[in-house]
Design a protein around this motif. Sequence first.
Motif, PDB file in Angstrom:
ATOM      1  N   SER A  46       0.831  -1.206   0.000  1.00 20.23           N
ATOM      2  CA  SER A  46       0.000   0.000   0.000  1.00 20.23           C
ATOM      3  C   SER A  46       0.863   1.252   0.000  1.00 20.23           C
ATOM      4  CB  SER A  46      -0.903   0.023   1.229  1.00 20.23           C
ATOM      5  OG  SER A  46      -1.712  -1.113   1.257  1.00 20.23           O
ATOM      6  N   GLU A  47       0.269   2.326  -0.460  1.00 18.00           N
ATOM      7  CA  GLU A  47       0.932   3.632  -0.437  1.00 18.00           C
ATOM      8  C   GLU A  47       0.971   4.152   0.999  1.00 18.00           C
ATOM      9  OE1 GLU A  47       2.200   5.486  -3.074  1.00 18.00           O
ATOM     10  OE2 GLU A  47       1.883   3.680  -4.279  1.00 18.00           O
ATOM     11  N   THR A  49       0.492   6.831   3.950  1.00 17.95           N
ATOM     12  CA  THR A  49      -0.510   7.851   4.246  1.00 17.95           C
ATOM     13  C   THR A  49       0.149   8.932   5.079  1.00 17.95           C
ATOM     14  OG1 THR A  49      -2.269   6.204   4.251  1.00 17.95           O
ATOM     15  CG2 THR A  49      -2.732   8.297   5.352  1.00 17.95           C
ATOM     16  N   LYS A  50      -0.006  10.175   4.664  1.00 15.63           N
ATOM     17  CA  LYS A  50       0.555  11.297   5.411  1.00 15.63           C
ATOM     18  C   LYS A  50      -0.456  11.782   6.438  1.00 15.63           C
ATOM     19  CE  LYS A  50       3.681  12.981   1.864  1.00 15.63           C
ATOM     20  NZ  LYS A  50       4.927  12.541   2.395  1.00 15.63           N
ATOM     21  N   GLY A  52      -2.517  14.363   8.259  1.00 10.41           N
ATOM     22  CA  GLY A  52      -3.039  15.640   7.789  1.00 10.41           C
ATOM     23  C   GLY A  52      -3.386  16.628   8.873  1.00 10.41           C
ATOM     24  N   SER A 120      -6.058   7.335  10.760  1.00 14.30           N
ATOM     25  CA  SER A 120      -7.110   6.687   9.961  1.00 14.30           C
ATOM     26  C   SER A 120      -8.012   7.653   9.189  1.00 14.30           C
ATOM     27  CB  SER A 120      -7.943   5.739  10.826  1.00 14.30           C
ATOM     28  OG  SER A 120      -8.614   6.440  11.840  1.00 14.30           O
ATOM     29  N   TYR A 122      -7.153  10.008   7.458  1.00 18.84           N
ATOM     30  CA  TYR A 122      -6.416  10.483   6.292  1.00 18.84           C
ATOM     31  C   TYR A 122      -6.131   9.383   5.273  1.00 18.84           C
ATOM     32  CZ  TYR A 122      -6.003  14.186   9.630  1.00 18.84           C
ATOM     33  OH  TYR A 122      -6.305  15.152  10.555  1.00 18.84           O
ATOM     34  N   TYR A 123      -6.584   8.160   5.554  1.00 20.53           N
ATOM     35  CA  TYR A 123      -6.439   7.084   4.584  1.00 20.53           C
ATOM     36  C   TYR A 123      -7.289   7.383   3.361  1.00 20.53           C
ATOM     37  CZ  TYR A 123      -3.955   3.879   7.711  1.00 20.53           C
ATOM     38  OH  TYR A 123      -3.021   3.304   8.527  1.00 20.53           O
ATOM     39  N   ALA A 124      -6.755   7.081   2.178  1.00 22.42           N
ATOM     40  CA  ALA A 124      -7.523   7.272   0.938  1.00 22.42           C
ATOM     41  C   ALA A 124      -8.633   6.241   0.884  1.00 22.42           C
ATOM     42  CB  ALA A 124      -6.604   7.123  -0.267  1.00 22.42           C
ATOM     43  N   HIS A 125      -9.810   6.676   0.512  1.00 16.72           N
ATOM     44  CA  HIS A 125     -10.948   5.755   0.446  1.00 16.72           C
ATOM     45  C   HIS A 125     -11.302   5.475  -0.977  1.00 16.72           C
ATOM     46  CE1 HIS A 125     -11.016   6.271   4.631  1.00 16.72           C
ATOM     47  NE2 HIS A 125     -11.939   7.200   4.754  1.00 16.72           N
TER      48      HIS A 125
END
Length: 125
Positions: A46-47, A49-50, A52, A120, A122-125
């Motif tokens: 997975s990428e 996550t920064k 935010g 959590s 900031y995780y991409a959905h």
Amino acid sequence: MTAVCLVIAVSAIKRGNVKLHENLIKLCMVFSSLFLIMYVGYHMTSESTKFGGEGAIRYVYYFILVTHIILSIIIIPFVLFTFVRGIAGAYERHKKLARITYPMWLYVAVTGVIVYLMISPYYAH
């Protein structure tokens, strides 16, 4: 789950229930090992996550994250040596090392959940 089992395990040994303590610590080791395997697997696929968050919460997050990461590395030999001493019956040496291992392991277990909850959103959905 690791944190909950650790607290119950320490309570069990304080009440003299050695077998329950031993079984709970083994369960803690299973939970910790499974988490590590899943964590590494997830982050390999997975990428990143920064975080935010802004302002003071950013400093809080990074303090918790950095201390969590450092202690999660340091705790591994402490857990292993403490476990081996307990299984081998070297109870005095086990108890002496467990006084250091327990708070570190509990901190790592609890802060891992805190870091996850803080990042959590900031995780991409």
